[in-house]
Design a protein around this motif. Structure first.
Motif, PDB file in Angstrom:
ATOM      1  N   TYR A   1      12.366   7.286   0.369  1.00  0.00           N
ATOM      2  CA  TYR A   1      12.851   5.942   0.048  1.00  0.00           C
ATOM      3  C   TYR A   1      12.953   5.768  -1.463  1.00  0.00           C
ATOM      4  O   TYR A   1      13.978   5.290  -1.982  1.00  0.00           O
ATOM      5  CB  TYR A   1      11.923   4.876   0.636  1.00  0.00           C
ATOM      6  N   LEU A   2      11.903   6.149  -2.177  1.00  0.00           N
ATOM      7  CA  LEU A   2      11.897   5.978  -3.631  1.00  0.00           C
ATOM      8  C   LEU A   2      12.991   6.812  -4.293  1.00  0.00           C
ATOM      9  O   LEU A   2      13.627   6.364  -5.250  1.00  0.00           O
ATOM     10  CB  LEU A   2      10.531   6.361  -4.199  1.00  0.00           C
TER      11      LEU A   2
ATOM     12  N   GLU B   1      15.815   3.931  -4.468  1.00  0.00           N
ATOM     13  CA  GLU B   1      15.517   3.377  -5.788  1.00  0.00           C
ATOM     14  C   GLU B   1      15.772   4.371  -6.922  1.00  0.00           C
ATOM     15  O   GLU B   1      15.525   4.054  -8.083  1.00  0.00           O
ATOM     16  CB  GLU B   1      14.061   2.892  -5.834  1.00  0.00           C
ATOM     17  N   ASN B   2      16.243   5.570  -6.586  1.00  0.00           N
ATOM     18  CA  ASN B   2      16.572   6.596  -7.585  1.00  0.00           C
ATOM     19  C   ASN B   2      15.394   6.919  -8.509  1.00  0.00           C
ATOM     20  O   ASN B   2      15.560   7.131  -9.709  1.00  0.00           O
ATOM     21  CB  ASN B   2      17.776   6.139  -8.432  1.00  0.00           C
TER      22      ASN B   2
ATOM     23  N   ILE C   1       0.832  -1.209   0.000  1.00  0.00           N
ATOM     24  CA  ILE C   1       0.000   0.000   0.000  1.00  0.00           C
ATOM     25  C   ILE C   1       0.863   1.254   0.000  1.00  0.00           C
ATOM     26  O   ILE C   1       0.681   2.169  -0.809  1.00  0.00           O
ATOM     27  CB  ILE C   1      -0.959  -0.005   1.205  1.00  0.00           C
ATOM     28  N   ALA C   2       1.824   1.335   0.922  1.00  0.00           N
ATOM     29  CA  ALA C   2       2.667   2.524   1.017  1.00  0.00           C
ATOM     30  C   ALA C   2       3.526   2.688  -0.232  1.00  0.00           C
ATOM     31  O   ALA C   2       3.667   3.797  -0.773  1.00  0.00           O
ATOM     32  CB  ALA C   2       3.558   2.429   2.262  1.00  0.00           C
ATOM     33  N   TYR C   3       4.099   1.584  -0.697  1.00  0.00           N
ATOM     34  CA  TYR C   3       4.957   1.630  -1.882  1.00  0.00           C
ATOM     35  C   TYR C   3       4.169   2.085  -3.112  1.00  0.00           C
ATOM     36  O   TYR C   3       4.615   2.977  -3.850  1.00  0.00           O
ATOM     37  CB  TYR C   3       5.565   0.249  -2.119  1.00  0.00           C
ATOM     38  N   ASP C   4       3.006   1.499  -3.311  1.00  0.00           N
ATOM     39  CA  ASP C   4       2.176   1.874  -4.464  1.00  0.00           C
ATOM     40  C   ASP C   4       1.714   3.321  -4.368  1.00  0.00           C
ATOM     41  O   ASP C   4       1.600   4.013  -5.385  1.00  0.00           O
ATOM     42  CB  ASP C   4       0.962   0.948  -4.564  1.00  0.00           C
TER      43      ASP C   4
END
Length: 222
Positions: free
Chosen positions: A170-171, A175-176, A139-142
């Motif tokens: 974080y993204l 994850e650049n 959920i948080a990532y999406d």
């Protein structure tokens, strides 16, 4: 924030101790009680320090938290109970030490107690693990990915609060992703600080005023 009443305060305190019971289970609460007695008898100063810590992080802390029991309020307040859990874990260790020191000569009883101590967490592991496993929760990532998908190169995004700021950090940094997007947080501590070196030191009223002025200037210039 709701108006303080003794009834709501007592409900908050009761929930705090209910959460403590869920963390420790009755088995380890028993060892914590033994630990409290042992520390009181053998280490009086340590007992006073731990007692004050426990009261500060339970009964007294409840005076400063949101005085209403809702799923959202419980979610927000739960992390503040962790110090009280740590105090209880310290008492549990003293309780285990005291019991083991009394039965260490009887190897059969010592083995049985050790087996029970190991068995209880293993028995509860299935339900506890399934409750706390978040390996498939995206959920948080999406949410962060979808935020970035709404933006184009050189767009400006102002974030507010932990939910968006931490996910986007974080993204961006791990994850650049979104490196071509200008992201600014309202504290100036997660992403680039555009509000001045003294931003975190100024008063709250001045803080919001400067935030509004600088963000408005950026919006108008774009």
């Amino acid at each position: 924030r709701t108006i303080f009443t003794m009834s709501l305060y007592l409900k908050q305190v009761m929930y705090c101790f209910k959460s403590l019971h869920l963390e420790l289970t009755m088995f380890f609460i028993g060892f914590s009680i033994i630990g409290v007695w042992h520390v009181f008898k053998a280490y009086r100063q340590l007992f006073l320090v731990l007692l004050v810590m426990f009261l500060l992080t339970t009964i007294i802390l409840m005076l400063r938290l949101e005085h209403i029991i809702t799923p959202h309020g419980i979610y927000l307040n739960a992390p503040f109970f962790i110090p009280s859990y740590i105090v209880c874990f310290i008492f549990i260790l003293f309780g285990l030490y005291f019991v083991i020191s009394k039965i260490k000569q009887n190897t059969k009883i010592l083995a049985m107690v050790s087996f029970i101590i190991i068995l209880i967490p293993v028995y509860q592991m299935k339900s506890n693990y399934s409750c706390n496993d978040r390996s498939r929760n995206f959920i948080a990532y999406d949410y962060g990915i979808n935020l970035l998908k709404t933006l184009k190169a050189d767009d400006v995004l102002f974030t507010s609060g932990d939910h968006s700021s931490f996910i986007l950090s974080y993204l961006k940094y791990v994850e650049n992703r979104g490196n071509n997007i200008n992201i600014y947080d309202e504290t100036g501590t997660v992403f680039k600080n555009i509000y001045g070196k003294d931003f975190i030191k100024i008063a709250i009223g001045e803080h919001q005023k400067r935030l509004d002025i600088i963000q408005r200037d950026i919006i108008n210039s774009n």
